[in-house]
Write a protein that holds these residues in place. Structure first.
Motif, PDB file in Angstrom:
ATOM      1  N   SER A 136      68.769  -3.715 -32.835  1.00 57.33           N
ATOM      2  CA  SER A 136      69.352  -5.110 -31.343  1.00 57.33           C
ATOM      3  C   SER A 136      68.503  -6.846 -31.874  1.00 57.33           C
ATOM      4  N   GLU A 162      71.557  -8.471 -26.958  1.00 56.17           N
ATOM      5  CA  GLU A 162      72.435  -7.156 -27.445  1.00 56.17           C
ATOM      6  C   GLU A 162      71.298  -5.931 -26.686  1.00 56.17           C
ATOM      7  N   LYS A 163      70.781  -6.717 -25.596  1.00 58.22           N
ATOM      8  CA  LYS A 163      69.078  -5.810 -25.009  1.00 58.22           C
ATOM      9  C   LYS A 163      69.297  -5.666 -23.948  1.00 58.22           C
ATOM     10  N   GLN A 202      72.138  -7.591 -21.308  1.00 59.84           N
ATOM     11  CA  GLN A 202      72.192  -7.210 -22.098  1.00 59.84           C
ATOM     12  C   GLN A 202      74.138  -8.041 -22.182  1.00 59.84           C
ATOM     13  N   GLN A 240      77.652  -6.033 -26.700  1.00 59.74           N
ATOM     14  CA  GLN A 240      77.309  -4.812 -27.165  1.00 59.74           C
ATOM     15  C   GLN A 240      76.558  -5.172 -29.390  1.00 59.74           C
ATOM     16  N   ARG A 251      70.110  -0.142 -33.086  1.00 61.46           N
ATOM     17  CA  ARG A 251      69.322   0.296 -31.529  1.00 61.46           C
ATOM     18  C   ARG A 251      68.547  -0.496 -30.811  1.00 61.46           C
TER      19      ARG A 251
END
Length: 128
Positions: A45, A49-50, A66, A69, A75
């Motif tokens: 990510s 995104e995190k 975040q 997505q 991940r």
């Protein structure tokens, strides 16, 4: 060798040395000079995104929320590392970002007594 989000070539590891590795796992968001030598490439990510925390240059810990997505198979870095550890037979029992922070707070004196929720939207100035 595991390369997480960096370009090992730009960090001073020669392409010749990368070619000689028995195995190279590259985890990142973009291809770079290292990724072509990888035995396995794992998507991670990007920063937006995190969620988690960061400590800025002035010693203030700030919470990261975040914003979007990640793409389907990307991940968080910590999830990739946890799963690699489990795949080779180890486990640290960490399954959430809150658990990671709890472990860090138990081992880093400046973080003792903090949780991600206590960091809050404005952050906390750490003792320097």
């Amino acid at each position: 060798m595991i390369v997480l989000g960096e370009d090992a070539v730009d960090c001073g590891i020669s392409e010749g040395a990368l070619k000689k590795l028995e195995a190279l796992v590259f985890a990142g968001i973009l291809a770079n000079k290292t990724s072509p030598y990888a035995s396995v490439v794992l998507p991670t990510s990007a920063w937006a995104e995190k969620r988690g925390t960061m400590i800025n240059i002035k010693g203030r810990i700030q919470r990261l929320n975040q914003a979007i997505q990640p793409p389907a198979q990307a991940r968080d870095d910590w999830e990739v590392l946890r799963d690699l550890m489990q795949a080779v037979g180890g486990s640290n029992g960490v399954y959430s970002i809150e658990e990671i922070f709890k472990v860090m707070a138990s081992e880093v004196p400046a973080l003792q007594g903090l949780t991600i929720s206590r960091v809050g939207d404005l952050g906390v100035q750490l003792p320097v």
